[in-house]
Design a protein around this motif. Structure first.
Motif, PDB file in Angstrom:
ATOM      1  N   CYS A  41      -2.815   7.938   2.920  1.00 39.99           N
ATOM      2  CA  CYS A  41      -3.106   7.605   1.526  1.00 39.99           C
ATOM      3  C   CYS A  41      -3.242   6.099   1.390  1.00 39.99           C
ATOM      4  N   LEU A  42      -4.355   5.636   0.817  1.00 44.03           N
ATOM      5  CA  LEU A  42      -4.640   4.213   0.688  1.00 44.03           C
ATOM      6  C   LEU A  42      -4.752   3.824  -0.784  1.00 44.03           C
ATOM      7  N   GLN A  43      -4.194   2.680  -1.105  1.00 40.98           N
ATOM      8  CA  GLN A  43      -4.238   2.187  -2.476  1.00 40.98           C
ATOM      9  C   GLN A  43      -5.575   1.480  -2.745  1.00 40.98           C
ATOM     10  N   TRP A  93      -6.538   6.982  -2.619  1.00 42.72           N
ATOM     11  CA  TRP A  93      -7.523   7.808  -1.928  1.00 42.72           C
ATOM     12  C   TRP A  93      -6.952   8.208  -0.568  1.00 42.72           C
ATOM     13  N   ARG A  94      -7.296   9.411  -0.104  1.00 44.28           N
ATOM     14  CA  ARG A  94      -6.795   9.896   1.182  1.00 44.28           C
ATOM     15  C   ARG A  94      -7.936   9.978   2.181  1.00 44.28           C
ATOM     16  N   VAL A  95      -7.646   9.617   3.418  1.00 43.97           N
ATOM     17  CA  VAL A  95      -8.620   9.706   4.507  1.00 43.97           C
ATOM     18  C   VAL A  95      -8.879  11.182   4.811  1.00 43.97           C
ATOM     19  N   LEU A 147     -13.288   9.292   2.122  1.00 46.53           N
ATOM     20  CA  LEU A 147     -12.111   9.241   1.263  1.00 46.53           C
ATOM     21  C   LEU A 147     -12.198  10.295   0.169  1.00 46.53           C
ATOM     22  N   GLU A 148     -11.068  10.847  -0.215  1.00 54.10           N
ATOM     23  CA  GLU A 148     -11.025  11.752  -1.356  1.00 54.10           C
ATOM     24  C   GLU A 148      -9.996  11.228  -2.366  1.00 54.10           C
ATOM     25  N   ASP A 149     -10.316  11.378  -3.637  1.00 51.04           N
ATOM     26  CA  ASP A 149      -9.463  10.910  -4.708  1.00 51.04           C
ATOM     27  C   ASP A 149      -8.247  11.822  -4.825  1.00 51.04           C
ATOM     28  N   VAL A 150      -7.022  11.219  -4.714  1.00 48.71           N
ATOM     29  CA  VAL A 150      -5.813  12.028  -4.833  1.00 48.71           C
ATOM     30  C   VAL A 150      -4.945  11.574  -5.986  1.00 48.71           C
ATOM     31  N   THR A 151      -5.477  10.697  -6.836  1.00 49.67           N
ATOM     32  CA  THR A 151      -4.712  10.219  -7.986  1.00 49.67           C
ATOM     33  C   THR A 151      -4.552  11.347  -8.999  1.00 49.67           C
ATOM     34  N   GLN A 152      -3.324  11.539  -9.439  1.00 51.15           N
ATOM     35  CA  GLN A 152      -3.049  12.593 -10.428  1.00 51.15           C
ATOM     36  C   GLN A 152      -3.473  12.148 -11.817  1.00 51.15           C
ATOM     37  N   GLY A 161       0.827  -1.199   0.000  1.00 54.91           N
ATOM     38  CA  GLY A 161       0.000   0.000   0.000  1.00 54.91           C
ATOM     39  C   GLY A 161       0.855   1.240   0.000  1.00 54.91           C
ATOM     40  N   CYS A 162       0.204   2.404   0.205  1.00 54.25           N
ATOM     41  CA  CYS A 162       0.915   3.677   0.180  1.00 54.25           C
ATOM     42  C   CYS A 162       0.402   4.516   1.322  1.00 54.25           C
TER      43      CYS A 162
END
Length: 437
Positions: free
Chosen positions: A403-405, A374-376, A432-437, A15-16
């Motif tokens: 940050c969760l994968q 995704w970030r908490v 969760l919020e989407d943090v993928t670039q 994970g990340c």
């Protein structure tokens, strides 16, 4: 010339975490749907050792053990069994009257203390044990039967299906490779290496041509280890005497001036280098212990000035180094004081995925890692559960802003499967919020 061997190892998803994870702890009982009302406690507020959670009952002969420690796998850098998908409940090798055996986390004896050296796992892809004893065929069969009944593999017959593993960093080109075969090869890193972390402990070497063999290397004149990623980028400028892996944790063990300490994922030393090795045999040094433990589910057994304790994911001594011995394999903790062994659970860390009391969700055995994260959003953390719903037991508390994968979703896309601190679980998409670039 020093030649090294390598092996193909099992792929494990990692994970990340956008920020260093705090020690795992169970969330407070009062909650607003899934976000905890109170923050996770700081490491300094952790429960005292005198107040264990669900004490285990040691095996009858366990009080006479002189040592209990993690089994080493025949690979290099050392691979911890608690991080292996083949092992669900964890194992220890234990010593009695100068002889070594194998037991499960709860003290159930699998192999009696008859071996001259700690029991090790074979480097192959199947679960086999090196148990070096003089035994009759009947003994051998009986031990295999015991292992089979516990779904704990079998004894190694000497027919190996794997070799050793090493990562190298070419000090001239900066290229990171892994050795493969007696002469070595410049095999690039692949997906199977991701279980050990983004930055890997690499031995400083020089790859060269010679003697008709284009692929071999020599250890650099001044030796040492550096942390490098697949592109050859260094985590920091430090050369270590020895080092272990990050896996999916935020700390890794490193050795400087003859002692071990821990660095974080930014390459910063977060503990003093004051710790002694706790497992693994140094065959070049009269079989002395060699390695410090990586974090396993957020904690690591540690030894300082001959006294043992447990470090947490911040590098602090969650259990002060005041005990005669400590052993932690990511599932059940064993502590020795006044000549007596006692086992206990660390709060918030599950024993294993087969605990029927946890109402385990059967997650897919073959998961494909994605590049989606995704970030908490909750400032007080988010519950990770064993299944996609509040009717499933709480697994652990994921710290705020972690940050969760993304490893998958339930049918109505309200829960996401991910991994944190070495364990898979489900978190509510609401926080969760989407943090993928």
């Amino acid at each position: 010339m020093k030649r090294m061997l390598c092996a193909a190892m099992a792929l494990l998803l990692t994970g990340c975490a956008a920020k260093p994870a705090q020690s795992a702890s169970m969330p407070a009982a009062t909650q607003t749907p899934e976000a905890a009302v109170t923050p996770a406690p700081e490491a300094t507020e952790a429960p005292a050792v005198s107040e264990p959670e669900t004490p285990e009952t040691p095996a009858a002969e366990s009080t006479s053990y002189t040592a209990i420690m993690l089994p080493q796998r025949d690979s290099y850098p050392p691979v911890m069994l608690a991080e292996d998908d083949l092992v669900s409940g964890g194992y220890y090798t234990m010593c009695q009257n100068g002889k070594w055996g194998l037991m499960e986390s709860d003290g159930t004896v699998l192999l009696p203390c008859r071996a001259d050296y700690p029991v090790r796992r074979c480097a192959g892809s199947t679960l086999k044990w090196h148990y070096l004893i003089s035994a009759s065929d009947e003994d051998w069969q009986a031990y295999n039967d015991t292992l089979a009944a516990a779904n704990a593999g079998k004894l190694c017959s000497g027919e190996h299906d794997g070799l050793l593993l090493a990562w190298t960093y070419d000090i001239n080109s900066g290229k990171v490779s892994k050795s493969a075969g007696i002469m070595g090869s410049e095999e690039p890193l692949g997906d199977m290496d991701t279980m050990y972390g983004e930055y890997l402990p690499c031995q400083r070497c020089e790859w060269m041509d010679g003697n008709g063999d284009p692929n071999y290397y020599e250890i650099a004149e001044d030796g040492g280890y550096v942390f490098a990623n697949a592109d050859g980028e260094l985590l920091n400028d430090t050369v270590y005497e020895d080092a272990g892996c990050f896996y999916d944790q935020n700390l890794a063990p490193v050795k400087l001036n003859g002692k071990w300490g821990y660095i974080n994922s930014q390459g910063e030393l977060v503990t003093d280098t004051v710790y002694e090795p706790v497992y693994g045999m140094d065959y070049a040094n009269n079989y002395a212990l060699r390695y410090a433990s990586p974090l396993l589910n957020g904690y690591a057994a540690a030894c300082r000035d001959g006294k043992w304790g447990v470090l947490d994911s911040t590098g602090k001594e969650y259990i002060p180094c005041e005990y005669e011995y400590a052993a932690w394999n990511g599932h059940v903790l064993w502590l020795k004081q006044n000549g007596e062994w006692q086992s206990q659970r660390i709060p918030g860390v599950p024993k294993d995925w087969t605990d029927t009391k946890m109402n385990i969700w059967t997650y897919p055995k073959e998961l494909k890692a994605t590049d989606h994260y995704w970030r908490v959003t909750s400032d007080v953390g988010l519950n990770m559960r064993v299944g996609p719903g509040t009717n499933y037991n709480k697994w652990q508390l994921v710290p705020a802003h972690t940050c969760l994968q993304d490893l998958g979703h339930n049918e109505d896309n309200t829960w996401m499967l991910s991994k944190h601190a070495g364990w898979y679980g489900w978190v509510s998409m609401e926080y969760l919020e989407d943090v993928t670039q």
